[in-house]
Design a protein around this motif. Sequence first.
Motif, PDB file in Angstrom:
ATOM      1  N   GLU A 281       8.549  -0.168  -8.295  1.00  0.00           N
ATOM      2  CA  GLU A 281       8.139   0.533  -7.073  1.00  0.00           C
ATOM      3  C   GLU A 281       9.355   0.900  -6.235  1.00  0.00           C
ATOM      4  OE1 GLU A 281       5.278  -1.742  -4.898  1.00  0.00           O
ATOM      5  OE2 GLU A 281       4.167  -2.315  -6.702  1.00  0.00           O
ATOM      6  N   ARG A 282      10.254  -0.069  -6.069  1.00  0.00           N
ATOM      7  CA  ARG A 282      11.450   0.196  -5.261  1.00  0.00           C
ATOM      8  C   ARG A 282      12.383   1.180  -5.945  1.00  0.00           C
ATOM      9  NH1 ARG A 282      12.626  -6.201  -3.895  1.00  0.00           N
ATOM     10  NH2 ARG A 282      11.029  -6.439  -2.265  1.00  0.00           N
ATOM     11  N   GLN A 285      10.489   4.490  -5.814  1.00  0.00           N
ATOM     12  CA  GLN A 285       9.964   4.760  -4.472  1.00  0.00           C
ATOM     13  C   GLN A 285       8.587   5.432  -4.544  1.00  0.00           C
ATOM     14  OE1 GLN A 285      12.952   7.020  -2.388  1.00  0.00           O
ATOM     15  NE2 GLN A 285      14.362   5.287  -2.243  1.00  0.00           N
ATOM     16  N   ILE A 286       7.646   4.713  -5.191  1.00  0.00           N
ATOM     17  CA  ILE A 286       6.299   5.247  -5.337  1.00  0.00           C
ATOM     18  C   ILE A 286       5.300   4.240  -4.804  1.00  0.00           C
ATOM     19  CG2 ILE A 286       6.893   6.651  -7.338  1.00  0.00           C
ATOM     20  CD1 ILE A 286       5.618   4.550  -9.107  1.00  0.00           C
ATOM     21  N   ASP A 287       4.137   4.747  -4.423  1.00  0.00           N
ATOM     22  CA  ASP A 287       3.033   3.918  -3.947  1.00  0.00           C
ATOM     23  C   ASP A 287       2.128   3.611  -5.146  1.00  0.00           C
ATOM     24  OD1 ASP A 287       0.955   2.660  -2.742  1.00  0.00           O
ATOM     25  OD2 ASP A 287       0.359   4.335  -1.441  1.00  0.00           O
ATOM     26  N   PRO A 288       2.054   2.339  -5.585  1.00  0.00           N
ATOM     27  CA  PRO A 288       1.277   2.037  -6.790  1.00  0.00           C
ATOM     28  C   PRO A 288      -0.206   2.319  -6.641  1.00  0.00           C
ATOM     29  CG  PRO A 288       1.955   0.018  -5.660  1.00  0.00           C
ATOM     30  CD  PRO A 288       2.660   1.153  -4.989  1.00  0.00           C
ATOM     31  N   ASP A 289      -0.775   2.078  -5.453  1.00  0.00           N
ATOM     32  CA  ASP A 289      -2.207   2.311  -5.256  1.00  0.00           C
ATOM     33  C   ASP A 289      -2.557   3.786  -5.396  1.00  0.00           C
ATOM     34  OD1 ASP A 289      -2.612  -0.388  -4.791  1.00  0.00           O
ATOM     35  OD2 ASP A 289      -2.239  -0.194  -2.639  1.00  0.00           O
ATOM     36  N   ARG A 290      -1.631   4.634  -4.997  1.00  0.00           N
ATOM     37  CA  ARG A 290      -1.887   6.079  -5.051  1.00  0.00           C
ATOM     38  C   ARG A 290      -1.567   6.678  -6.417  1.00  0.00           C
ATOM     39  NH1 ARG A 290       0.938  10.718  -3.500  1.00  0.00           N
ATOM     40  NH2 ARG A 290       2.747   9.451  -3.010  1.00  0.00           N
ATOM     41  N   MET A 291      -0.636   6.051  -7.130  1.00  0.00           N
ATOM     42  CA  MET A 291      -0.179   6.635  -8.390  1.00  0.00           C
ATOM     43  C   MET A 291      -0.836   6.034  -9.630  1.00  0.00           C
ATOM     44  SD  MET A 291       1.720   9.107  -7.754  1.00  0.00           S
ATOM     45  CE  MET A 291       2.597   9.837  -6.371  1.00  0.00           C
ATOM     46  N   LYS A 292      -1.485   4.886  -9.496  1.00  0.00           N
ATOM     47  CA  LYS A 292      -2.125   4.291 -10.664  1.00  0.00           C
ATOM     48  C   LYS A 292      -3.216   5.217 -11.197  1.00  0.00           C
ATOM     49  CE  LYS A 292      -1.328  -0.659 -10.153  1.00  0.00           C
ATOM     50  NZ  LYS A 292      -1.921  -1.977  -9.869  1.00  0.00           N
TER      51      LYS A 292
END
Length: 591
Positions: A281-282, A285-292
């Motif tokens: 994630e770091r 720099q992505i949001d896991p909840d939005r990209m899963k």
Amino acid sequence: MRRKKKLLWQLYWSYLLITLLSLVAMGLYATSALEDFAAHETTDELKSQAVLASETVRGLLSGDRPAELDTLVKKVGAEIATRITVVLASGRVVGDSAEEISRMDNHSARPEVREALKGRTGISERYSFTLNKRLMYVAVPVRENGTIVGVARTAKPVADLDRALGSVYVQLGLQGFIVALLAGALILYVSHRINRPMAQLHAASMKFAEGDLNFRVDIPHGQDFADLADAMNNMAAQLQDRIDAVTRQKNELEAVLSGMAEAVLVFDSQERLARINLAAERLFQIDPDRMKGRSVQEAIRNTELHRFVRKTFEGPGSAEGDITVMGNPDRFLQAHGTILWEGDHQKKGVIVVLNDVTRLKNLERIRRDFVSNVSHELKTPITSIKGYLETLKDGALDDPEDAHRFLDIIIKHTDRLSAIIEDLLSLSRIEQASEKTGITLVSGSVNDVVEAVAKSCEIRAEEKEIGLSVKCAKGLIAAINPTLLEQAVMNLVDNAVKYSEQGKAVEIEAQRVGTEIAIRVIDQGCGISKEHLSRIFERFYRVDKARSRNKGGTGLGLAIAKHIAEAHRGRIEVESSLGVGSVFSILIPAR
């Protein structure tokens, strides 16, 4: 969506409907049987009365005494409350208990009369226009010496029978209604008894569905429900054990993944992002909840990673490669991909582990640059020394003037070599002390260090007509090694004086900033371009190599200052603009 009925009411209405249908069927059967019974009873009664009447009127019928016969018929009919009609074989009515015979038609065409004239009992039910009501007729033959001389007929209104049956029907209906009410109450009680354990099982299943697997179902009295409740309790206990085991494994996996320095990404068989750890994630720099659940192309903008995932999917089992993440600074990753297999050798997905080797790459680059730079730094004075010594050997010693000039140059280069070696040894000592036991720090005055540096550099600044000023807040105390901190600040001030034009100013400033003490050296020199700022603290790194050597520097001053700042649990920073000047800052924790 249509709302479903509860089992209680499904049982209740089903049983009640069955009960009501049974009552209705029994009522219909009882009614039909009652009607048949009443009809047979009435018929038998009328037949008996007709037979009796035939015996009574036989003598009068053959004696041709119609008036006496009619009177007798009316008397007997009134006594037995039954209409009696006597008809001759010709069909003429010679006696009737309910009507004047003179007004009556010939009855030879009446169906019951025709049957009786044939020697059989005639039975008929029809509307009587004489009495204006529906009647049931029974006719029997009147025989005289074996010959049918007439017919004796009896009749009763059907309405009387209907009234009698109606009363019975009312009683039956009332009794049926009472039975239906009792049956409904009993069915409700039985349905409730059946539904109660079902409701308990339903409540337990809802508890289990909500995750409360510690809840237990009370065991009902009935064997079937008791077995079901026991099975549900066992199921809940086993599920709880399995969920606890899965939860422990999941927590362990989460802890491992979260604690890993390597970035871990899991993609499903459609190359959609299924899982990602904190390091990944770091890194991206992505949001896991939005990209899963999104494809690798949507989730992560990196073409090299896209190709690597595809390569792993298409490969036999695992793959390795290098990936670069562009940024400021760039990140270099070593990628290892493995296929996740499902039953029957089906590819379930891919797990990609990314190891950040940026620091190793930078260290490798710094090592190469260091070897190259130190070789170059040492080679230049050694080459010069060797050249002048060969010149002296070839005959320059015979010319005293040239010999002295050459020897001065040799001494200068020897001093330069000595300075380089001394700085390298100093840098090595600082690094070793920091890595092993740490340098000795004592509570001391930063003000004294700054004042000492200013006095040491004052003469050189005056030689270049550079104004050296000190702006230091009072009472700056920190845990320091005075000698090393003075060396670091002096290196910064020396560089500021060295690279400032004549007549410019250099300022030494010290003040407290939050929990730190900042020592800043501000010059108005040539400045440093942005592309060099990230590397100027490397060993032997020079922005302008030719100019730097002409200034007499070893290329290690800033590296030494950086290591001294880190040894004080602090850091060194730089801000610079070309043609404007530079600000070097040493920040160390305040006491």
